[in-house]
Write a protein that holds these residues in place. Structure first.
Motif, PDB file in Angstrom:
ATOM      1  N   GLY A 387     -52.631   1.439  -1.661  1.00  0.00           N
ATOM      2  CA  GLY A 387     -52.628   1.989  -3.001  1.00  0.00           C
ATOM      3  C   GLY A 387     -53.568   1.198  -3.901  1.00  0.00           C
ATOM      4  O   GLY A 387     -53.580  -0.036  -3.864  1.00  0.00           O
ATOM      5  N   VAL A 388     -54.364   1.904  -4.695  1.00  0.00           N
ATOM      6  CA  VAL A 388     -55.335   1.273  -5.593  1.00  0.00           C
ATOM      7  C   VAL A 388     -54.917   1.558  -7.033  1.00  0.00           C
ATOM      8  O   VAL A 388     -54.785   2.724  -7.431  1.00  0.00           O
ATOM      9  N   TYR A 389     -54.714   0.485  -7.805  1.00  0.00           N
ATOM     10  CA  TYR A 389     -54.346   0.609  -9.219  1.00  0.00           C
ATOM     11  C   TYR A 389     -55.491   0.051 -10.055  1.00  0.00           C
ATOM     12  O   TYR A 389     -55.923  -1.088  -9.857  1.00  0.00           O
ATOM     13  N   CYS A 390     -55.981   0.872 -10.984  1.00  0.00           N
ATOM     14  CA  CYS A 390     -57.105   0.465 -11.832  1.00  0.00           C
ATOM     15  C   CYS A 390     -56.705   0.601 -13.297  1.00  0.00           C
ATOM     16  O   CYS A 390     -56.401   1.700 -13.758  1.00  0.00           O
ATOM     17  N   ASP A 391     -56.686  -0.514 -13.993  1.00  0.00           N
ATOM     18  CA  ASP A 391     -56.458  -0.535 -15.441  1.00  0.00           C
ATOM     19  C   ASP A 391     -57.804  -0.862 -16.082  1.00  0.00           C
ATOM     20  O   ASP A 391     -58.175  -2.032 -16.218  1.00  0.00           O
ATOM     21  N   GLY A 395     -58.890  -4.437 -17.682  1.00  0.00           N
ATOM     22  CA  GLY A 395     -59.750  -5.205 -16.795  1.00  0.00           C
ATOM     23  C   GLY A 395     -59.034  -5.677 -15.542  1.00  0.00           C
ATOM     24  O   GLY A 395     -59.174  -6.838 -15.147  1.00  0.00           O
ATOM     25  N   GLN A 396     -58.276  -4.775 -14.919  1.00  0.00           N
ATOM     26  CA  GLN A 396     -57.478  -5.185 -13.768  1.00  0.00           C
ATOM     27  C   GLN A 396     -57.600  -4.164 -12.647  1.00  0.00           C
ATOM     28  O   GLN A 396     -57.507  -2.958 -12.868  1.00  0.00           O
ATOM     29  N   LEU A 397     -57.818  -4.664 -11.434  1.00  0.00           N
ATOM     30  CA  LEU A 397     -57.883  -3.831 -10.236  1.00  0.00           C
ATOM     31  C   LEU A 397     -56.961  -4.445  -9.197  1.00  0.00           C
ATOM     32  O   LEU A 397     -57.185  -5.580  -8.755  1.00  0.00           O
ATOM     33  N   SER A 398     -55.911  -3.723  -8.819  1.00  0.00           N
ATOM     34  CA  SER A 398     -54.908  -4.244  -7.889  1.00  0.00           C
ATOM     35  C   SER A 398     -54.795  -3.329  -6.683  1.00  0.00           C
ATOM     36  O   SER A 398     -54.975  -2.115  -6.774  1.00  0.00           O
ATOM     37  N   PHE A 399     -54.462  -3.945  -5.549  1.00  0.00           N
ATOM     38  CA  PHE A 399     -54.270  -3.221  -4.302  1.00  0.00           C
ATOM     39  C   PHE A 399     -52.849  -3.470  -3.808  1.00  0.00           C
ATOM     40  O   PHE A 399     -52.346  -4.591  -3.866  1.00  0.00           O
ATOM     41  N   TYR A 400     -52.210  -2.399  -3.317  1.00  0.00           N
ATOM     42  CA  TYR A 400     -50.817  -2.460  -2.923  1.00  0.00           C
ATOM     43  C   TYR A 400     -50.615  -1.853  -1.546  1.00  0.00           C
ATOM     44  O   TYR A 400     -51.388  -1.003  -1.101  1.00  0.00           O
ATOM     45  N   ASN A 401     -49.561  -2.331  -0.881  1.00  0.00           N
ATOM     46  CA  ASN A 401     -49.033  -1.595   0.253  1.00  0.00           C
ATOM     47  C   ASN A 401     -48.378  -0.352  -0.320  1.00  0.00           C
ATOM     48  O   ASN A 401     -47.379  -0.436  -1.034  1.00  0.00           O
ATOM     49  N   ALA A 402     -48.935   0.822  -0.040  1.00  0.00           N
ATOM     50  CA  ALA A 402     -48.478   2.049  -0.698  1.00  0.00           C
ATOM     51  C   ALA A 402     -47.043   2.391  -0.341  1.00  0.00           C
ATOM     52  O   ALA A 402     -46.364   3.067  -1.118  1.00  0.00           O
ATOM     53  N   LEU A 407     -47.719  -6.244  -3.473  1.00  0.00           N
ATOM     54  CA  LEU A 407     -49.037  -6.531  -4.022  1.00  0.00           C
ATOM     55  C   LEU A 407     -49.889  -7.235  -2.980  1.00  0.00           C
ATOM     56  O   LEU A 407     -49.487  -8.247  -2.405  1.00  0.00           O
ATOM     57  N   LEU A 408     -51.076  -6.702  -2.732  1.00  0.00           N
ATOM     58  CA  LEU A 408     -51.994  -7.298  -1.767  1.00  0.00           C
ATOM     59  C   LEU A 408     -52.985  -8.237  -2.443  1.00  0.00           C
ATOM     60  O   LEU A 408     -53.205  -9.356  -1.986  1.00  0.00           O
ATOM     61  N   TYR A 409     -53.557  -7.786  -3.542  1.00  0.00           N
ATOM     62  CA  TYR A 409     -54.537  -8.627  -4.255  1.00  0.00           C
ATOM     63  C   TYR A 409     -54.842  -7.992  -5.598  1.00  0.00           C
ATOM     64  O   TYR A 409     -54.729  -6.779  -5.771  1.00  0.00           O
ATOM     65  N   THR A 410     -55.231  -8.823  -6.565  1.00  0.00           N
ATOM     66  CA  THR A 410     -55.587  -8.360  -7.899  1.00  0.00           C
ATOM     67  C   THR A 410     -56.887  -9.012  -8.351  1.00  0.00           C
ATOM     68  O   THR A 410     -57.042 -10.235  -8.269  1.00  0.00           O
ATOM     69  N   PHE A 411     -57.830  -8.196  -8.798  1.00  0.00           N
ATOM     70  CA  PHE A 411     -59.026  -8.676  -9.482  1.00  0.00           C
ATOM     71  C   PHE A 411     -58.792  -8.556 -10.983  1.00  0.00           C
ATOM     72  O   PHE A 411     -58.259  -7.537 -11.455  1.00  0.00           O
ATOM     73  N   LYS A 412     -59.226  -9.567 -11.733  1.00  0.00           N
ATOM     74  CA  LYS A 412     -59.166  -9.506 -13.191  1.00  0.00           C
ATOM     75  C   LYS A 412     -60.555  -9.767 -13.740  1.00  0.00           C
ATOM     76  O   LYS A 412     -61.182 -10.781 -13.424  1.00  0.00           O
ATOM     77  N   GLY A 454     -51.203 -13.850  -9.250  1.00  0.00           N
ATOM     78  CA  GLY A 454     -51.787 -12.714  -8.541  1.00  0.00           C
ATOM     79  C   GLY A 454     -53.259 -12.515  -8.831  1.00  0.00           C
ATOM     80  O   GLY A 454     -53.911 -11.716  -8.213  1.00  0.00           O
ATOM     81  N   SER A 455     -53.834 -13.226  -9.788  1.00  0.00           N
ATOM     82  CA  SER A 455     -55.230 -13.019 -10.127  1.00  0.00           C
ATOM     83  C   SER A 455     -56.142 -13.689  -9.135  1.00  0.00           C
ATOM     84  O   SER A 455     -55.742 -14.530  -8.352  1.00  0.00           O
ATOM     85  N   ALA A 456     -57.397 -13.322  -9.183  1.00  0.00           N
ATOM     86  CA  ALA A 456     -58.387 -13.858  -8.241  1.00  0.00           C
ATOM     87  C   ALA A 456     -59.585 -14.353  -9.042  1.00  0.00           C
ATOM     88  O   ALA A 456     -60.655 -13.799  -8.996  1.00  0.00           O
ATOM     89  N   SER A 457     -59.366 -15.440  -9.758  1.00  0.00           N
ATOM     90  CA  SER A 457     -60.437 -15.938 -10.642  1.00  0.00           C
ATOM     91  C   SER A 457     -61.649 -16.412  -9.870  1.00  0.00           C
ATOM     92  O   SER A 457     -62.760 -16.399 -10.358  1.00  0.00           O
ATOM     93  N   SER A 458     -61.427 -16.843  -8.584  1.00  0.00           N
ATOM     94  CA  SER A 458     -62.571 -17.346  -7.818  1.00  0.00           C
ATOM     95  C   SER A 458     -63.542 -16.255  -7.449  1.00  0.00           C
ATOM     96  O   SER A 458     -64.700 -16.526  -7.164  1.00  0.00           O
ATOM     97  N   LEU A 459     -63.105 -14.997  -7.423  1.00  0.00           N
ATOM     98  CA  LEU A 459     -63.989 -13.896  -7.056  1.00  0.00           C
ATOM     99  C   LEU A 459     -64.395 -13.069  -8.241  1.00  0.00           C
ATOM    100  O   LEU A 459     -65.120 -12.095  -8.099  1.00  0.00           O
ATOM    101  N   THR A 460     -63.902 -13.390  -9.437  1.00  0.00           N
ATOM    102  CA  THR A 460     -64.037 -12.482 -10.564  1.00  0.00           C
ATOM    103  C   THR A 460     -64.843 -13.122 -11.680  1.00  0.00           C
ATOM    104  O   THR A 460     -64.680 -14.274 -12.007  1.00  0.00           O
ATOM    105  N   ASN A 461     -65.692 -12.300 -12.275  1.00  0.00           N
ATOM    106  CA  ASN A 461     -66.393 -12.719 -13.492  1.00  0.00           C
ATOM    107  C   ASN A 461     -66.729 -11.489 -14.299  1.00  0.00           C
ATOM    108  O   ASN A 461     -66.511 -10.373 -13.886  1.00  0.00           O
ATOM    109  N   VAL A 462     -67.270 -11.684 -15.479  1.00  0.00           N
ATOM    110  CA  VAL A 462     -67.698 -10.571 -16.312  1.00  0.00           C
ATOM    111  C   VAL A 462     -69.068 -10.136 -15.838  1.00  0.00           C
ATOM    112  O   VAL A 462     -70.033 -10.877 -15.965  1.00  0.00           O
TER     113      VAL A 462
END
Length: 464
Positions: A387-391, A395-402, A407-412, A454-462
């Motif tokens: 499951g893909v959740y996009c806010d 500024g949030q993109l999360s992936f879920y076991n549908a 929660l699998l991972y969240t990008f912020k 749950g955030s992934a600051s190491s992979l995320t930037n503006v």
């Protein structure tokens, strides 16, 4: 209804007996009272009416529909009450000593007057405040305007529409029906919200007849609905509306066909060098001539090793959710989002304009979140459905076991351009499910995950 049939059967039997009595009476008068022609004529008319009514009553016993049967029974009651046989005097005018020929209808009249019919139920009232739309399910709640202990069940009807307000007469889909609802609420689950609204109406039924429909109610059923854009997908992908499959032979035939058209129009020949070390040319070693807009759509097709297809609907605001299921034997696939300007050679997660989770089942299984050519390994089992959740605004993109909503991972980050759902597949296929509301469980998890680990600051930037 069975009791009414029995009562009507008794009336029919009585009418048959009376019919015989009238027939005998008429025969007797014909032979013995030739001078009473007027009275005989009246009795003959009464006999004809009685026979017609008897035939009509007999046919009514074969009616199966409760509403039609009740209507016929009421007609019989009215016609029997007004029948001429009830109004004429069968006392012979010749002599008082012929009273034995009189026909008495008093018992039948009492039977007809005692026969009671169920009233037509009033229209229920749907309560929009109590109705609920959540998790791709709609719960409809209604009540009767006044108590009616004769109600047997309710009938609910619904249909999808893109128009707000009262249902339109033209250009509407047919009503779907759900019968024999015993309570005063019902939940429709497992719906695909591929229209903006849904209309609902309900009516009450007793053992004999159905009442009028309630005033229709329109509820909003808003969700992100999109298909896969086959105009810009890689030529090695076979794309349908909600399914994409890797086709190793698709690229050659289609590219040769495209290049043949281009060469014919331009008079130039473009030679592609073969790479003997790899069956799939590297993007750095591939040269692809420009294609006409009628073939490549509004943007360049993905090519090289970017086996990518995007959604056909951009996300510019709001919260949205969709799901993806991979074939069991799929070797490699990615699911995520990207800006519209994702390059034709770019792979999901390897640029600062795309975010995804990637599954690789080649040789050994790897599961990772990817963005800007950085990967974060995910130490968990790959689910059957993602499951893909996009806010967008948050500024949030999360992936879920549908299935379990784990929660699998969240990008912020901060999204500064419209997003398109993105999919990459190699040696397998992906099935898309859109038209889904954000599940309630995901909404709750999002509230609890905001500001936590749950955030992934190491992979995320503006990204710009």
């Amino acid at each position: 209804m069975e009791a009414q049939k029995e009562a009507l059967q008794r009336i029919i039997s009585t009418l048959a007996n009376k019919n015989d009595e009238i027939q005998n009476f008429s025969d007797t008068l014909s032979h013995t009272l030739k001078g009473v022609q007027n009275q005989l004529s009246q009795c003959s008319n009464a006999l004809e009416n009685s026979e017609e009514l008897l035939e009509f009553a007999a046919r009514s016993l074969d009616i199966k529909d409760p509403e039609e049967f009740s209507k016929a029974a009421r007609q019989i009651k009215d016609r029997v009450t007004m029948a001429s046989a009830f109004r004429i005097s069968l006392k012979p005018k010749v002599s008082d000593n012929m009273t034995h020929l009189m026909v008495d209808f008093s018992q039948e009249r009492q039977m007809l007057q005692a026969l009671k019919f169920l009233p037509v139920p009033k229209a229920p009232e749907i309560d929009p405040v109590e109705c609920l739309v959540a998790d791709n399910a709609v719960t409809i709640v209604w009540r009767m305007p006044e108590e009616d202990n004769k109600i047997d069940h309710f009938v609910l009807e619904y249909r999808k529409t893109n128009f707000d307000g009262l249902p339109r007469v033209k250009d509407e889909t047919c009503w779907e029906l759900i019968d024999y609802i015993k309570g005063t609420e019902y939940t429709l689950s497992g719906l695909k919200f591929d229209s903006k609204y849904m209309n609902f109406r309900v009516r009450a039924c007793n053992k004999a007849v159905a009442g009028e429909y309630s005033d229709p109610v329109t509820l909003e059923t808003k969700a992100l609905v999109f298909n896969l854009d086959n105009t810009s997908s890689h030529l090695n992908l076979k794309v349908e509306d909600s399914y994409v499959e890797w086709d190793p032979t698709g690229g050659k035939g289609q590219e040769n066909k495209i290049k043949g058209k281009e060469n014919k129009g331009s008079g130039q020949i473009t030679v592609l060098k073969n790479n003997t070390r790899s069956g799939t040319p590297s993007p750095k070693r591939t040269s692809v001539s420009s294609r006409s807009p009628s073939i490549r759509g509004s943007r360049d097709r993905f090519t090289g090793e970017s086996y990518t297809v995007l959604g056909d609907t951009a996300i510019e605001s709001g919260q949205h959710y969709w799901e993806v299921r991979a074939q069991k034997d799929c070797k490699s696939y990615s699911v995520g989002v990207a800006y519209k300007n994702l390059g034709k050679f770019d792979q999901l997660g390897k640029t600062n304009t795309s975010w995804c989770i990637h599954v690789n089942n080649w040789l050994q299984t790897t599961f990772a979140a990817k963005h800007n050519n950085k990967a974060k390994a995910l130490d968990m089992t790959v689910p059957d459905r993602i499951g893909v959740y996009c806010d967008f605004d948050g500024g949030q993109l999360s992936f879920y076991n549908a299935s379990s909503k784990q929660l699998l991972y969240t990008f912020k980050t901060k999204f500064i351009q419209p997003l398109l759902p993105g999919f990459m597949v190699w040696c397998g296929g992906l099935a898309l499910s859109s038209g889904l509301q954000v599940p309630s469980a995901v909404k709750m998890l999002q509230k609890s995950e905001n500001g936590l680990s749950g955030s992934a600051s190491s992979l995320t930037n503006v990204t710009q």
